[in-house]
Write a protein that holds these residues in place. Structure first.
Motif, PDB file in Angstrom:
ATOM      1  N   UNK A 235       0.848  -1.205   0.000  1.00  0.00           N
ATOM      2  CA  UNK A 235       0.000   0.000   0.000  1.00  0.00           C
ATOM      3  C   UNK A 235       0.877   1.245   0.000  1.00  0.00           C
ATOM      4  N   UNK A 236       0.377   2.313  -0.601  1.00  0.00           N
ATOM      5  CA  UNK A 236       1.109   3.576  -0.677  1.00  0.00           C
ATOM      6  C   UNK A 236       0.156   4.741  -0.408  1.00  0.00           C
ATOM      7  N   UNK A 237       0.713   5.849  -0.015  1.00  0.00           N
ATOM      8  CA  UNK A 237      -0.055   7.085   0.142  1.00  0.00           C
ATOM      9  C   UNK A 237       0.787   8.203  -0.455  1.00  0.00           C
TER      10      UNK A 237
ATOM     11  N   UNK B 208      -2.727   3.835  -3.780  1.00  0.00           N
ATOM     12  CA  UNK B 208      -2.671   2.576  -4.532  1.00  0.00           C
ATOM     13  C   UNK B 208      -2.434   1.401  -3.567  1.00  0.00           C
ATOM     14  N   UNK B 209      -2.974   0.248  -3.896  1.00  0.00           N
ATOM     15  CA  UNK B 209      -2.693  -0.992  -3.176  1.00  0.00           C
ATOM     16  C   UNK B 209      -2.232  -2.002  -4.216  1.00  0.00           C
TER      17      UNK B 209
ATOM     18  N   UNK C 127      -7.245   4.516  -5.448  1.00  0.00           N
ATOM     19  CA  UNK C 127      -8.323   5.459  -5.173  1.00  0.00           C
ATOM     20  C   UNK C 127      -7.675   6.793  -4.841  1.00  0.00           C
ATOM     21  N   UNK C 128      -8.347   7.883  -5.176  1.00  0.00           N
ATOM     22  CA  UNK C 128      -7.740   9.196  -4.982  1.00  0.00           C
ATOM     23  C   UNK C 128      -8.795  10.220  -4.587  1.00  0.00           C
TER      24      UNK C 128
ATOM     25  N   UNK D 200     -13.671  12.214  -6.035  1.00  0.00           N
ATOM     26  CA  UNK D 200     -13.018  10.908  -5.948  1.00  0.00           C
ATOM     27  C   UNK D 200     -12.663  10.397  -7.340  1.00  0.00           C
ATOM     28  N   UNK D 201     -11.480   9.833  -7.435  1.00  0.00           N
ATOM     29  CA  UNK D 201     -11.039   9.190  -8.671  1.00  0.00           C
ATOM     30  C   UNK D 201     -10.585   7.776  -8.327  1.00  0.00           C
TER      31      UNK D 201
END
Length: 231
Positions: free
Chosen positions: A94-96, A126-127, A145-146, A177-178
Motif C-alpha cells: 500500500x502507498x499514500x 494505490x494498493x 483510489x484518490x 473521488x477518482x
C-alpha cells in the motif's frame, strides 16, 4: 519400406514431443525458481516488512477514448509506502502519495511562446500486488483510489521560464473521488528502489460548472517515474 518410414516418423514425432515437454518443464522450473526469490538486502536473512518514502514525476494527460501524448504535462508525485511480504516472491504494497495530474495546452503567438498547465492535485492510495521475478526486479499491479484536493491553471513562459498562477478552480466542479488501475516495474538495489508505472483512470473527472463541463468525459492518465528508499 513403408513400415520403416512410418516407424521413423513416429520416433521423430515422439522426440519432438519430448523436446517440447522438456523445454516447457525447464521454462516452468526457471519461472518458479525466479518467483521464489525475495527482495532483501545483504544484511537481511529473512522476509521482513519495509516502510519507506519515494518521490518522482508524473507525465500526465487527460483522455476520452484514446490516450494521446501531445498534451502531456509534468507533475509531482511524492509519498510513503509499506511493503508486507506474504510469501517468497509475493508482497502487498500500500502507498499514500500526493500526485499532480492534468494536461497542458501549448501556445505560440504574438504574445509569446509557452503553455497553460491544467493541474488536478490528488491524495492517492494505490494498493499493489508485487511479484518478484528476481532478487532485484519486480512487476506490480493493483487498483488505486484518490481524493481531489485542489485544481488550478498555471502558465509557463518558455522564454523566461516564469510560472504564473492564472486561476484556482472550484473543486466542486470536479469529481472529488477518482479511481483506476496501476501497473509497472521496479528495480531494488539494497534499500533503494527505482520504478516506472502507468496509472489508468476509470472515472470521469468533470462534474459541474464551466470547467467541469469542459472535462466531463475526460479521465486521468499518467506515467510515473520514481526513486525511493526503504527502512
Amino acid at each position: 519400406m513403408i513400415e520403416n518410414t512410418a516407424k521413423l516418423n513416429t520416433m521423430k514425432n515422439a522426440t519432438g514431443s519430448f523436446r517440447k515437454l522438456f523445454l516447457l518443464a525447464a521454462l516452468t522450473g526457471s519461472l518458479t525458481a525466479a518467483m521464489a526469490q525475495e527482495q532483501q538486502t545483504t544484511s537481511e536473512t529473512s522476509l521482513q516488512p519495509k516502510f519507506g518514502i519515494r518521490g518522482g514525476v508524473n507525465l500526465s494527460n487527460l483522455y476520452v477514448d484514446d490516450v494521446k501524448d501531445e498534451n502531456m504535462k509534468v507533475g509531482l508525485n511524492v509519498g510513503v509506502f509499506a511493503k508486507f511480504p506474504i510469501t517468497k516472491g509475493f508482497s502487498i504494497q500500500p502507498e499514500l502519495a500526493y500526485s499532480s495530474k492534468g494536461a497542458k495546452l501549448t501556445y505560440d503567438n504574438i504574445l509569446g511562446d509557452g503553455e497553460y498547465r491544467f493541474n488536478l492535485n490528488y491524495v492517492e492510495l494505490p494498493v499493489l500486488a508485487v511479484f518478484n521475478l528476481g532478487k532485484n526486479f519486480n512487476i506490480h499491479a493493483g487498483p488505486y483510489a484518490a481524493l481531489l484536493t485542489s485544481a488550478n491553471i498555471k502558465r509557463l513562459d518558455h522564454e523566461t521560464g516564469d510560472v504564473d498562477n492564472i486561476k484556482d478552480l472550484d473543486t466542486d466542479n470536479f469529481k472529488r473521488f477518482d479511481f483506476g488501475l496501476v501497473g509497472g516495474i521496479g528495480f531494488d538495489i539494497e534499500n533503494f528502489t527505482l520504478g516506472a508505472r502507468y496509472n489508468y483512470g476509470l472515472n470521469e473527472i468533470g462534474d459541474g460548472g464551466l470547467a467541469g463541463e469542459a472535462t466531463k468525459n475526460s479521465k486521468n492518465s499518467a506515467f510515473t517515474f520514481y526513486i525511493g528508499i526503504g527502512f
